[in-house]
Design a protein around this motif. Structure first.
Motif, PDB file in Angstrom:
ATOM      1  N   PHE A 178      50.913  -6.802  81.100  1.00  0.00           N
ATOM      2  CA  PHE A 178      52.197  -7.987  79.806  1.00  0.00           C
ATOM      3  C   PHE A 178      51.788  -7.416  79.152  1.00  0.00           C
ATOM      4  O   PHE A 178      51.314  -7.068  78.210  1.00  0.00           O
ATOM      5  CB  PHE A 178      51.189  -9.280  80.116  1.00  0.00           C
ATOM      6  N   SER A 179      53.137  -7.408  78.221  1.00  0.00           N
ATOM      7  CA  SER A 179      53.815  -6.972  76.620  1.00  0.00           C
ATOM      8  C   SER A 179      52.358  -8.242  75.892  1.00  0.00           C
ATOM      9  O   SER A 179      52.210  -9.368  76.013  1.00  0.00           O
ATOM     10  CB  SER A 179      54.647  -7.533  76.236  1.00  0.00           C
ATOM     11  N   GLN A 180      52.200  -7.760  74.900  1.00  0.00           N
ATOM     12  CA  GLN A 180      51.247  -8.555  73.584  1.00  0.00           C
ATOM     13  C   GLN A 180      51.961  -9.363  73.325  1.00  0.00           C
ATOM     14  O   GLN A 180      51.699 -11.137  73.414  1.00  0.00           O
ATOM     15  CB  GLN A 180      51.288  -7.871  72.313  1.00  0.00           C
ATOM     16  N   GLU A 181      53.370  -9.523  73.616  1.00  0.00           N
ATOM     17  CA  GLU A 181      53.926 -10.842  73.504  1.00  0.00           C
ATOM     18  C   GLU A 181      54.020 -11.804  74.380  1.00  0.00           C
ATOM     19  O   GLU A 181      53.428 -12.998  73.983  1.00  0.00           O
ATOM     20  CB  GLU A 181      55.322 -10.791  73.110  1.00  0.00           C
ATOM     21  N   ASN A 182      53.508 -11.457  75.172  1.00  0.00           N
ATOM     22  CA  ASN A 182      53.508 -11.962  76.843  1.00  0.00           C
ATOM     23  C   ASN A 182      52.046 -13.019  77.390  1.00  0.00           C
ATOM     24  O   ASN A 182      52.098 -14.300  77.172  1.00  0.00           O
ATOM     25  CB  ASN A 182      54.068 -11.872  78.131  1.00  0.00           C
TER      26      ASN A 182
END
Length: 524
Positions: free
Chosen positions: A141-145
């Motif tokens: 997962f991306s940091q934003e997600n």
């Protein structure tokens, strides 16, 4: 009491008095309206009885039969029998025939003997910290997600003691078919074992089996898994419902009811669950990540009967089931949709239109349910408002929302998420007390899909709220889009000290405070 405490109390009291005096006219008006409506409700509900009193007085005053003594009255009765004996026999025979015809043709009564909810062991508890730890370690997962999921968890209404299957807790995760079967067996057999122990019904006595699980549909089916494990009889009527979402539990109840009304003297076992081992989303589409944050492990088993001999030991009688399907509308059909994201990763997408779609489905459902359960006073107000708006075209009159608290004592609303519960509380004008079972179920067990309604009813029982004659409304929403209702009447007062359900060892801790929902921007 300390001086500081006393000063705070006096200050609060002064503030309250000031507020009350400032809003006194509005307060008096609201109280007046409340009691005017209450008086109206009692007047309309008892209108027939109120009219009968003067009618009976009029009839009695118009009768002038000269009966001077008890002997005259007896003689009059004998004369009537003597000259009308044939008529009496004919009328009696007709009444017996019509009574027999009525009792033979009416649908069989369906009883809920008992139910059981599965409670996973301590090793499967997942706190927010454990959830985020596993999410970070996956590295997909991306940091934003990851930040997005953390915010969802904080706003979801879920507590720190919900459950995940072992395959998703262990590192690395192992979402294979064998682990999914293991989760299904653990939940279903755990609930059924407890149910059979409660009811003392033998597995061979079960004539109907209905299982619902939306996302996990192996071959052989889950219903076949139960038949094999409990060695159910060869002529059992078994059904396996898949892909029908969180409202499938009430669809299963409705199907079992229809079968019980045509097959005599038997039991129906209904099993409601969801399987998340193979349905965890491993991508970065935010509309699909929501289900990871909300859905948890759980299931329930319910035993229904059409045997009149089970009336005394059963808990509830099924009064109504109402099913509403909005799938003909594209927006409704796609608002909860399993699909692949841009990287071909499968997940369940929750549309931003979900709340609006759920509202429309609810409106359609209660339009059908209302005339069956609401008192005449509420139906009359609804009808007059409808005429004023649609026929007389008076636009400033708001649509009248019936007061369902006059028809039901308890509400079990599917614990799909805090936003859904907040919206229904507002739209149905329910109190915090009425919403407590749903909110506490979401907090303690999370969204267990179709089985959540039974955790809510178990909570109500554990609190000692179910009294003989009480009416309970179960209402659930699901993909498709569907809104389904079931109405139950309590056949006896439930003594919580004699109950064995997943709440009993910790019911003293509840209710707990859960902050109100604050919307989260999906794109931020």
């Amino acid at each position: 009491m300390s001086n500081q405490t006393r000063q705070n109390t006096e200050a609060n009291g002064a503030s309250h008095e000031s507020s009350l005096s400032y809003n006194l006219p509005n307060y008096i008006q609201s109280v007046r309206l409340k009691y005017v409506k209450l008086g109206y409700h009692y007047l309309i509900s008892n209108f027939v009885y109120l009219m009968l009193v003067p009618l009976m007085l009029t009839i009695l005053s118009s009768i002038h039969i000269s009966v001077h003594s008890f002997h005259d009255l007896v003689q009059l009765s004998l004369d009537l029998v003597k000259y009308n004996l044939v008529t009496v026999f004919m009328c009696t025979g007709l009444l017996v025939f019509l009574g027999t015809l009525y009792f033979m043709s009416r649908p069989r009564t369906v009883y809920l003997v008992n139910f059981a909810c599965y409670k996973p062991d301590e090793a499967r508890k997942v706190t927010r910290e454990i959830f985020m730890d596993r999410t970070i370690k996956l590295g997909i997962f991306s940091q934003e997600n990851m930040d997005f999921q953390k915010k969802i968890l904080e706003r979801s209404g879920l507590g720190q003691e919900t459950y995940f299957p072992e395959a998703l807790i262990q590192m690395p995760p192992n979402p294979c078919m064998a682990e999914a079967r293991k989760e299904a067996e653990l939940v279903m057999f755990g609930a059924i074992d407890e149910l059979l122990a409660k009811t003392r019904v033998k597995a061979k006595d079960i004539g109907i089996l209905v299982v619902n699980c939306s996302l996990f549909n192996p071959t052989p089916s889950l219903s076949a898994m139960i038949v094999n494990h409990y060695k159910l009889r060869g002529n059992i009527l078994s059904y396996n419902l898949g892909g029908m979402g969180c409202s499938a539990g009430l669809i299963s109840i409705d199907l079992a009811k229809e079968l019980l009304q045509v097959h005599g003297n038997t039991y129906a076992l209904v099993v409601s669950t969801e399987n998340i081992t193979q349905n965890w989303y491993w991508g970065n589409d935010r509309s699909m990540l929501l289900s990871n944050c909300l859905f948890r492990m759980g299931g329930a088993a319910i035993l229904l009967s059409n045997k009149r001999s089970d009336h005394r030991r059963s808990k509830y009688q099924l009064v109504h089931t109402i099913r509403t399907h909005k799938g003909a509308e594209d927006k409704s059909y796609t608002c909860v949709y399993q699909k692949e994201d841009q990287n071909q990763t499968i997940g369940v997408s929750l549309s931003k239109d979900l709340m609006a779609v759920a509202g429309e489905a609810l409106k359609a459902n209660i339009t059908t349910l209302g005339p069956l359960v609401l008192p005449v006073s509420e139906q009359l107000l609804f009808f007059l408002t409808l005429v004023a708006r649609k026929v007389l075209k008076i636009k400033h009159i708001k649509p009248y929302i019936p007061d369902f608290k006059l028809a039901f004592d308890h509400f079990c609303i599917h614990a799909g998420g805090r936003a859904v519960l907040d919206e229904l509380e507002k739209n149905l004008d329910l109190t915090t007390w009425h919403m407590e079972p749903s909110r506490m179920t979401l907090y303690r067990f999370g969204n267990t899909s179709s089985s959540s309604l039974w955790y809510e009813l178990a909570y109500t029982e554990a609190k000692g709220r179910i009294k003989k004659g009480h009416m309970t409304w179960q209402i659930a929403f699901g993909s498709g889009f569907k809104c389904n209702s079931a109405v139950w009447q309590a056949l006896r007062t439930i003594n919580p000290s004699k109950e064995n359900n997943p709440w009993m060892d910790e019911i003293h801790k509840f209710p707990v405070h859960v902050p109100r929902f604050t919307p989260l921007n999906m794109s931020s």
